[in-house]
Design a protein around this motif. Structure first.
Motif, PDB file in Angstrom:
ATOM      1  N   LYS A 122      38.138 -60.429 107.449  1.00  0.00           N
ATOM      2  CA  LYS A 122      38.265 -59.259 106.573  1.00  0.00           C
ATOM      3  C   LYS A 122      37.249 -58.173 106.901  1.00  0.00           C
ATOM      4  N   LYS A 123      36.438 -58.452 107.901  1.00  0.00           N
ATOM      5  CA  LYS A 123      35.398 -57.500 108.362  1.00  0.00           C
ATOM      6  C   LYS A 123      34.528 -57.016 107.191  1.00  0.00           C
ATOM      7  N   THR A 124      34.104 -57.949 106.336  1.00  0.00           N
ATOM      8  CA  THR A 124      33.309 -57.555 105.164  1.00  0.00           C
ATOM      9  C   THR A 124      31.812 -57.508 105.481  1.00  0.00           C
ATOM     10  N   GLY A 125      31.437 -58.108 106.601  1.00  0.00           N
ATOM     11  CA  GLY A 125      30.005 -58.079 106.974  1.00  0.00           C
ATOM     12  C   GLY A 125      29.187 -59.139 106.254  1.00  0.00           C
ATOM     13  N   ASN A 126      29.555 -59.498 105.038  1.00  0.00           N
ATOM     14  CA  ASN A 126      28.879 -60.605 104.339  1.00  0.00           C
ATOM     15  C   ASN A 126      29.892 -61.353 103.472  1.00  0.00           C
ATOM     16  N   THR A 127      29.382 -62.387 102.801  1.00  0.00           N
ATOM     17  CA  THR A 127      30.297 -63.209 101.987  1.00  0.00           C
ATOM     18  C   THR A 127      29.879 -63.104 100.520  1.00  0.00           C
ATOM     19  N   PRO A 128      30.781 -63.417  99.613  1.00  0.00           N
ATOM     20  CA  PRO A 128      30.364 -63.507  98.202  1.00  0.00           C
ATOM     21  C   PRO A 128      29.398 -64.676  98.031  1.00  0.00           C
ATOM     22  N   ASN A 129      28.708 -64.685  96.906  1.00  0.00           N
ATOM     23  CA  ASN A 129      27.865 -65.827  96.556  1.00  0.00           C
ATOM     24  C   ASN A 129      28.764 -67.070  96.404  1.00  0.00           C
ATOM     25  N   PHE A 130      28.371 -68.167  97.058  1.00  0.00           N
ATOM     26  CA  PHE A 130      29.231 -69.365  97.097  1.00  0.00           C
ATOM     27  C   PHE A 130      29.462 -69.944  95.700  1.00  0.00           C
ATOM     28  N   GLU A 131      28.375 -70.005  94.911  1.00  0.00           N
ATOM     29  CA  GLU A 131      28.513 -70.632  93.579  1.00  0.00           C
ATOM     30  C   GLU A 131      29.408 -69.781  92.679  1.00  0.00           C
ATOM     31  N   LYS A 132      29.284 -68.449  92.814  1.00  0.00           N
ATOM     32  CA  LYS A 132      30.132 -67.562  91.992  1.00  0.00           C
ATOM     33  C   LYS A 132      31.590 -67.692  92.414  1.00  0.00           C
ATOM     34  N   MET A 133      31.791 -67.843  93.701  1.00  0.00           N
ATOM     35  CA  MET A 133      33.158 -68.009  94.235  1.00  0.00           C
ATOM     36  C   MET A 133      33.782 -69.302  93.670  1.00  0.00           C
ATOM     37  N   ILE A 134      32.978 -70.348  93.635  1.00  0.00           N
ATOM     38  CA  ILE A 134      33.454 -71.638  93.088  1.00  0.00           C
ATOM     39  C   ILE A 134      33.790 -71.464  91.605  1.00  0.00           C
ATOM     40  N   GLU A 135      32.904 -70.764  90.891  1.00  0.00           N
ATOM     41  CA  GLU A 135      33.147 -70.538  89.455  1.00  0.00           C
ATOM     42  C   GLU A 135      34.419 -69.729  89.240  1.00  0.00           C
ATOM     43  N   ARG A 136      34.636 -68.711  90.082  1.00  0.00           N
ATOM     44  CA  ARG A 136      35.838 -67.872  89.933  1.00  0.00           C
ATOM     45  C   ARG A 136      37.108 -68.721  90.130  1.00  0.00           C
ATOM     46  N   LEU A 137      37.091 -69.571  91.167  1.00  0.00           N
ATOM     47  CA  LEU A 137      38.265 -70.437  91.409  1.00  0.00           C
ATOM     48  C   LEU A 137      38.494 -71.361  90.212  1.00  0.00           C
ATOM     49  N   LYS A 138      37.408 -71.897  89.678  1.00  0.00           N
ATOM     50  CA  LYS A 138      37.516 -72.817  88.529  1.00  0.00           C
ATOM     51  C   LYS A 138      38.050 -72.074  87.311  1.00  0.00           C
ATOM     52  N   SER A 139      37.589 -70.819  87.137  1.00  0.00           N
ATOM     53  CA  SER A 139      38.022 -70.055  85.961  1.00  0.00           C
ATOM     54  C   SER A 139      39.528 -69.772  86.017  1.00  0.00           C
ATOM     55  N   LYS A 140      40.099 -69.842  87.207  1.00  0.00           N
ATOM     56  CA  LYS A 140      41.552 -69.639  87.341  1.00  0.00           C
ATOM     57  C   LYS A 140      42.310 -70.972  87.278  1.00  0.00           C
ATOM     58  N   GLY A 141      41.585 -72.028  86.943  1.00  0.00           N
ATOM     59  CA  GLY A 141      42.243 -73.326  86.743  1.00  0.00           C
ATOM     60  C   GLY A 141      42.298 -74.209  87.982  1.00  0.00           C
ATOM     61  N   PHE A 142      41.593 -73.814  89.052  1.00  0.00           N
ATOM     62  CA  PHE A 142      41.614 -74.641  90.267  1.00  0.00           C
ATOM     63  C   PHE A 142      40.368 -75.516  90.328  1.00  0.00           C
TER      64      PHE A 142
END
Ligand SMILES: C[S@@+](CC[C@H](N)C(=O)[O-])C[C@H]1O[C@@H](n2cnc3c(N)ncnc32)[C@H](O)[C@@H]1O
Length: 363
Positions: free
Chosen positions: A313-333
């Protein structure tokens, strides 16, 4: 220079070298401490008792000494310790004396000095076998799968990860009858190639081998299998071997089933809450079990690599891993870190959803 080395609750005579080589007088690799801790943890967490145990490629025999010292007494009936190294019996008996075992413990040890295959076949049947060779375990799989008991545990280590993880695809094809991947998924893919190979050899003897605890770490992979005898169970295992086609090229076949028994991993983690037990287990092992306890709840194979996605995606960096995990969980995954890669996230969300969450986190 030979010295006394302590590991867990055992002592051995050995050498501590900067670079570990096969031609050491006796082979001791401190990096494999986690491998031996895993043996203690798995055997403590399973229900099996009164076990006849085989350590066919014992090196210093430290694993056997630890099993004798650290496993609950009722678990161990006999431990057969073997290495083909010259004068192994003489050397190992010095280690037994060093540990000052009481007679009832000492009597549980049987020391032998044969080729590992002869050792396994002549002693006939075991409840636990630990195959820990230099390089590939292939040479020992036929004898090990023949001699593992119904409901017994077979542990297999491989250190030829360059073949399994795709640096040498021809060697992988030759040794493991499979085409490896060479990308961010290579460690999990390689581990699954190894699982399948062991299962194929077991199938020849009507032994169905299901992984109950597996991992890839440092320069090696290790898998603990539970063995069930029977043609139907073997057929169920073989039905879970699959190939992948990527850009018209076939990869695998691999084992597509589970790599862990979730209940067993939970018990391993629980054991580590006991200070007396945990004092013999290295922190690296504790961290490994903790992370696997999370990822084993997600039954989908493989993971998404955040760095790979950021490149795409040529973003240059990544989101925070723990926040990404929380976001996936908040969507029921379900979502978790994976021990296979520090840049990976394991989830049951599909690729599109994962990418959406990634983009939302990048905003
Ligand atoms: C990787 S080391 C084992 C380390 C040991 N299991 C530990 O936990 O420290 C491999 C050992 O296998 C022994 N070995 C290699 N080929 C063998 C064979 N065919 N039969 C028996 N022992 C063998 C070597 O002498 C060496 O000690």
């Amino acid at each position: 220079m030979e010295q006394i080395i302590s590991e867990g609750n055992a002592k051995i005579y050995g050498e501590l070298k900067q670079v570990v080589t096969r031609d050491m007088v006796v082979f001791y690799n401190p990096v494999m401490r986690v491998n031996r801790d895993a043996t203690i943890l798995v055997l403590s967490a399973i229900d099996n008792v009164d076990m006849k145990i085989a350590d066919p490629l014992a090196g210093t025999g430290v694993r056997s000494l630890r099993m004798l010292n650290e496993l609950d007494e009722k678990k161990v009936k006999k431990i057969f310790v073997n290495d083909k190294k010259y004068k192994f019996e003489e050397y190992f008996k010095k280690n037994i004396e060093l540990n000052k075992f009481e007679d009832n413990k000492k009597e549980k040890l049987v020391v032998e000095n044969f080729d590992a295959n002869i050792f396994l076949l002549k002693n006939k049947i075991f409840d636990y076998i630990d195959i820990d060779p230099f390089g590939t375990p292939n040479t020992f799989l036929d004898a090990a799968t023949q001699t593992i008991k119904n409901k017994g545990i077979l542990a297999v280590t491989a250190t030829d990860t360059s073949a399994l993880c795709g640096s040498y695809p021809t060697a992988c094809k030759r040794k493991y009858y499979a085409t490896p991947l060479r990308n961010e998924l290579m460690h999990e893919f390689g581990l699954r190639i190894l699982v399948r190979k062991v299962q194929l050899i077991g199938a020849q003897h009507d032994k169905a081998l299901t992984p109950i605890f597996s991992y890839a770490k440092d320069h090696y992979m290790k898998i603990f299998f539970i063995c069930f005898t029977g043609k139907t169970k073997v057929d169920e295992i073989l039905a879970q071997h699959i190939e992948f086609i990527v850009e018209d090229k076939k990869y695998g076949p691999i084992w597509s089933g589970l790599l862990w028994d979730e209940i067993l991993v939970g018990k391993m983690l629980k054991l580590l809450e006991n200070e007396d037990f945990a004092k013999n287990i290295h922190n690296d092992t504790k961290k490994l079990v903790a992370i696997i306890n999370n990822e084993c709840k997600i039954k989908t194979p493989f993971f998404f690599d955040m760095h790979e996605l950021s490149r795409k995606k040529k973003t240059g960096n990544t989101p925070n891993f723990e926040k990404m995990i929380e976001r996936l969980k908040s969507k029921g995954f379900l979502a978790s870190r994976t021990h296979f890669s520090v840049t990976g996230i394991k989830t049951n969300a599909d690729e599109k959803t994962f990418e959406q969450c990634f983009e939302e986190e990048m905003k």
